[in-house]
Scaffold this active site. Structure first.
Site: not given
Lengths: 102, 282
Positions: B233, B238
């Site tokens: 990410c 994430r």
């Protein structure tokens, strides 16, 4: 917290020429009895409905996103309330203010 | 790997708040969230100070991780329950980190802090005191962490899954929209990486979607089951959620998280970058 200035988040230190800011406040109720909601979650969805970001509200119910120009949806989740969607248009160099009543 | 071994419900956590074998730990992107209120008896880990080397860009080493957990009162045989905000983003990062150093029993609280709050469950401000332990970590498990050279070599060869939002993937935004956009690296994505935004793994209340829904999500983007996978990410947080989904919930083998992610790749000199919504060619 009653009577807090609407859209009262300071923009100090933010270069608005490069940012398309979406910000606002989550309130429970309307009118003079409205109370800021400090434990809500605000989600930013793009024009296709895809999730882009999420922030918890501040103690005064405020939230802020640094979006790109275009159409967005602000979705608010809060305890004991149904999710609420608000459409908003963001543009570089401006601040889109959104008031959410749950 | 089954869901029960890696994921617990908010109800389960509420029933185990006084269980001496369970340590509940909050890890938040907003590192002040714990101080405003947290699950009773939960301790806090600060991802910016506790889990990062404070000089060079890397994780704390094995000895520092052992010292950290010993001081905070986490033992090797404790069941560690992690939770946090933003769909458990940094909690999943910490989960991956605990696995990197070989902790045996670590699980996420499904839905994280948001689900707990939306359930109107109790938050307190009292900080618990825990007895110190003598935690012993294992060497980092290289099978779940990807580095930049491996990522460059994976272009067109392995499954590269970029879990940032569509606008970040296409290069229209440089950071998630709740953060300022003023950063140094180039915008865009790694050629051949497919975009499966991390948020697609979760329901609105932050709980994970069912295994069937998750299998469908990754099948739709043409994941090649026979290839190794690297998730990335912007800073590897994430993508820890996607690593958790692929490796821990769906039981895929050979899935790595690239914690250097876009803040590293987008700053490398000479590597290929693609703009726009399509993955691009190798």
């Amino acid at each position: 917290m009653c009577g807090a200035t609407a859209g009262g988040l300071s923009l100090d230190g933010i270069n608005l020429e490069k940012q398309a800011v979406i910000q606002g406040q989550v309130l429970r109720g309307t009118g003079d009895d409205a109370e800021p909601v400090g434990n809500a979650y605000v989600r930013l969805l793009d024009s296709t409905g895809e999730f882009t970001a999420e922030v918890p509200t501040s103690a005064t119910g405020h939230f802020r996103f640094f979006a790109g120009p275009g159409e967005w949806t602000v979705r608010t989740l809060a305890p004991r309330a149904e999710p609420t969607d608000r459409k908003v248009v963001a543009a570089l160099g401006s601040v889109a203010e959104v008031q959410v009543a749950i | 790997m089954s869901r029960e071994n890696v994921l617990v419900s908010t109800q389960w956590v509420e029933e185990h708040l006084d269980d001496p074998n369970v340590v509940v730990i909050e890890v938040d992107e907003d590192t002040s969230a714990y101080d405003k209120g947290h699950i009773r008896n939960a301790i806090k880990l600060d991802w910016t100070t506790d889990l990062q080397d404070q000089v060079r860009r890397d994780f704390v080493n094995k000895q520092a991780f052992e010292q950290l957990l010993s001081e905070r009162g986490v033992a090797n045989d404790h069941t560690v329950i992690l939770y946090g905000g933003n769909n458990n983003g940094f909690a999943a990062y910490a989960y991956w980190y605990f696995k990197l150093y070989g902790h045996n029993d670590v699980r996420l609280m499904d839905g994280g802090r948001k689900k707990w709050e939306l359930d109107s469950r109790e938050l307190v401000t009292e900080v618990p005191t825990r007895e110190k332990t003598s935690y012993v970590a294992k060497d980092q498990d290289p099978s779940i962490r990807a580095f930049r050279d491996e990522v460059v070599e994976a272009i067109g060869v392995k499954n590269l899954v970029d879990v940032r939002s569509p606008d970040e993937y296409a290069g229209r935004l440089l950071a998630p929209a709740h953060l300022p956009q003023e950063v140094a690296q180039r915008a865009g994505h790694i050629p051949t990486s497919v975009n499966v935004p991390w948020s697609k793994n979760a329901n609105d209340d932050g709980t994970f979607k069912s295994d069937e829904e998750l299998e469908k999500l990754y099948a739709e983007v043409g994941f090649d089951e026979d290839k190794d996978t690297i998730a990335l990410c912007r800073i590897g947080e994430r993508s820890s959620i996607t690593w958790f989904v692929l490796h821990e919930l769906l039981g895929r083998k050979n899935v790595k998280n690239y914690d250097g992610s876009w803040t590293e790749y987008g700053s490398l000199v000479g590597v290929p970058v693609v703009l726009g919504d399509e993955p691009g060619e190798a």
